[in-house]
Scaffold this motif. Structure first.
Motif, PDB file in Angstrom:
ATOM      1  N   ILE A 117       0.842  -1.206   0.000  1.00 30.76           N
ATOM      2  CA  ILE A 117       0.000   0.000   0.000  1.00 30.76           C
ATOM      3  C   ILE A 117       0.870   1.248   0.000  1.00 30.76           C
ATOM      4  N   GLU A 118       1.888   1.251   0.855  1.00 32.26           N
ATOM      5  CA  GLU A 118       2.737   2.440   0.974  1.00 32.26           C
ATOM      6  C   GLU A 118       3.667   2.642  -0.218  1.00 32.26           C
ATOM      7  N   SER A 119       3.868   1.613  -1.028  1.00 34.15           N
ATOM      8  CA  SER A 119       4.767   1.753  -2.180  1.00 34.15           C
ATOM      9  C   SER A 119       4.000   2.077  -3.466  1.00 34.15           C
ATOM     10  N   LYS A 120       2.829   2.644  -3.336  1.00 36.05           N
ATOM     11  CA  LYS A 120       2.012   3.030  -4.484  1.00 36.05           C
ATOM     12  C   LYS A 120       2.764   4.063  -5.312  1.00 36.05           C
ATOM     13  N   PRO A 121       2.878   3.790  -6.591  1.00 32.37           N
ATOM     14  CA  PRO A 121       3.510   4.794  -7.458  1.00 32.37           C
ATOM     15  C   PRO A 121       2.740   6.112  -7.419  1.00 32.37           C
ATOM     16  N   GLU A 122       3.472   7.217  -7.495  1.00 33.59           N
ATOM     17  CA  GLU A 122       2.872   8.562  -7.409  1.00 33.59           C
ATOM     18  C   GLU A 122       1.767   8.777  -8.438  1.00 33.59           C
ATOM     19  N   ASP A 123       1.956   8.263  -9.642  1.00 30.35           N
ATOM     20  CA  ASP A 123       1.016   8.544 -10.727  1.00 30.35           C
ATOM     21  C   ASP A 123      -0.134   7.543 -10.792  1.00 30.35           C
ATOM     22  N   MET A 124      -0.259   6.643  -9.818  1.00 32.73           N
ATOM     23  CA  MET A 124      -1.301   5.614  -9.851  1.00 32.73           C
ATOM     24  C   MET A 124      -2.458   6.025  -8.945  1.00 32.73           C
ATOM     25  N   ASP A 125      -3.699   5.863  -9.452  1.00 33.51           N
ATOM     26  CA  ASP A 125      -4.848   6.173  -8.608  1.00 33.51           C
ATOM     27  C   ASP A 125      -5.135   4.994  -7.673  1.00 33.51           C
ATOM     28  N   ASP A 157      -6.431   1.577  -9.258  1.00 37.46           N
ATOM     29  CA  ASP A 157      -5.366   0.823  -9.910  1.00 37.46           C
ATOM     30  C   ASP A 157      -4.389   0.254  -8.880  1.00 37.46           C
ATOM     31  N   ASN A 158      -4.143   0.999  -7.818  1.00 36.82           N
ATOM     32  CA  ASN A 158      -3.262   0.510  -6.762  1.00 36.82           C
ATOM     33  C   ASN A 158      -3.885  -0.701  -6.071  1.00 36.82           C
ATOM     34  N   ALA A 159      -5.180  -0.652  -5.833  1.00 38.49           N
ATOM     35  CA  ALA A 159      -5.859  -1.795  -5.219  1.00 38.49           C
ATOM     36  C   ALA A 159      -5.718  -3.021  -6.110  1.00 38.49           C
ATOM     37  N   ILE A 182      -2.189  -4.347  -5.823  1.00 35.37           N
ATOM     38  CA  ILE A 182      -1.975  -5.050  -4.555  1.00 35.37           C
ATOM     39  C   ILE A 182      -2.616  -6.436  -4.599  1.00 35.37           C
ATOM     40  N   LEU A 183      -3.851  -6.503  -5.083  1.00 36.18           N
ATOM     41  CA  LEU A 183      -4.552  -7.791  -5.141  1.00 36.18           C
ATOM     42  C   LEU A 183      -3.846  -8.763  -6.084  1.00 36.18           C
ATOM     43  N   ARG A 184      -3.344  -8.264  -7.204  1.00 38.05           N
ATOM     44  CA  ARG A 184      -2.585  -9.125  -8.129  1.00 38.05           C
ATOM     45  C   ARG A 184      -1.297  -9.605  -7.459  1.00 38.05           C
ATOM     46  N   ASN A 185      -0.609  -8.703  -6.792  1.00 38.52           N
ATOM     47  CA  ASN A 185       0.637  -9.044  -6.122  1.00 38.52           C
ATOM     48  C   ASN A 185       0.415 -10.112  -5.051  1.00 38.52           C
ATOM     49  N   MET A 186      -0.730 -10.052  -4.402  1.00 40.80           N
ATOM     50  CA  MET A 186      -1.061 -11.015  -3.346  1.00 40.80           C
ATOM     51  C   MET A 186      -1.629 -12.302  -3.921  1.00 40.80           C
ATOM     52  N   GLY A 187      -1.838 -12.330  -5.255  1.00 38.66           N
ATOM     53  CA  GLY A 187      -2.372 -13.542  -5.881  1.00 38.66           C
ATOM     54  C   GLY A 187      -3.873 -13.671  -5.754  1.00 38.66           C
TER      55      GLY A 187
END
Length: 137
Positions: free
Chosen positions: A111-119, A122-124, A127-132
């Protein structure tokens, strides 16, 4: 000693002592002619054992299984077996807690490593993809 004195010495309430008595954790006490309960001095030690056992995760049923009617007559094999089982239960719980903690820390990092230009939406998804959890590929 009367229940008030036992409560004071043990640090437990009179209601808790009566509850333990009703559950068979402390042996039957004598009653005076006025109906007051009279507890032996060893009741303080028994109550301390019960309270300590509960703090380490034992249920009242587990305590009742090994608690002797007389403190000098412990069921050695049962007691050691139950203590070893409780240690194994605690170790399993520690492992589960460590895994849960690691997952939470990973989620915080994601969550804290969200790219600056990402809403946020898209960040959610990221994160969900990264967590599988999401796999649309």
């Amino acid at each position: 000693m009367k229940i008030g004195e036992l409560a004071r010495r043990s640090g437990l309430s009179a209601a808790t002592i009566r509850f333990y008595e009703s559950k068979g954790l402390i042996t039957a006490v004598s009653r005076k002619s006025n109906g007051y309960r009279e507890y032996p001095l060893e009741a303080v030690a028994v109550l301390n054992i019960i309270a300590n056992a509960q703090q380490t995760g034992f249920t009242l049923d587990e305590i009742r299984q090994v608690m002797p009617g007389n403190l000098s007559h412990w069921k050695h094999e049962e007691l050691v077996g139950m203590l070893k089982k409780k240690v194994a239960d605690i170790e399993a719980m520690e492992l589960k807690l460590a895994q849960g903690k690691s997952q939470l820390q990973n989620m915080i990092h994601l969550i804290e490593s969200k790219p600056e230009d990402m809403d946020c939406d898209d960040n959610a998804d990221r994160i969900l993809r990264n967590m599988g959890i999401l796999n649309f590929d």
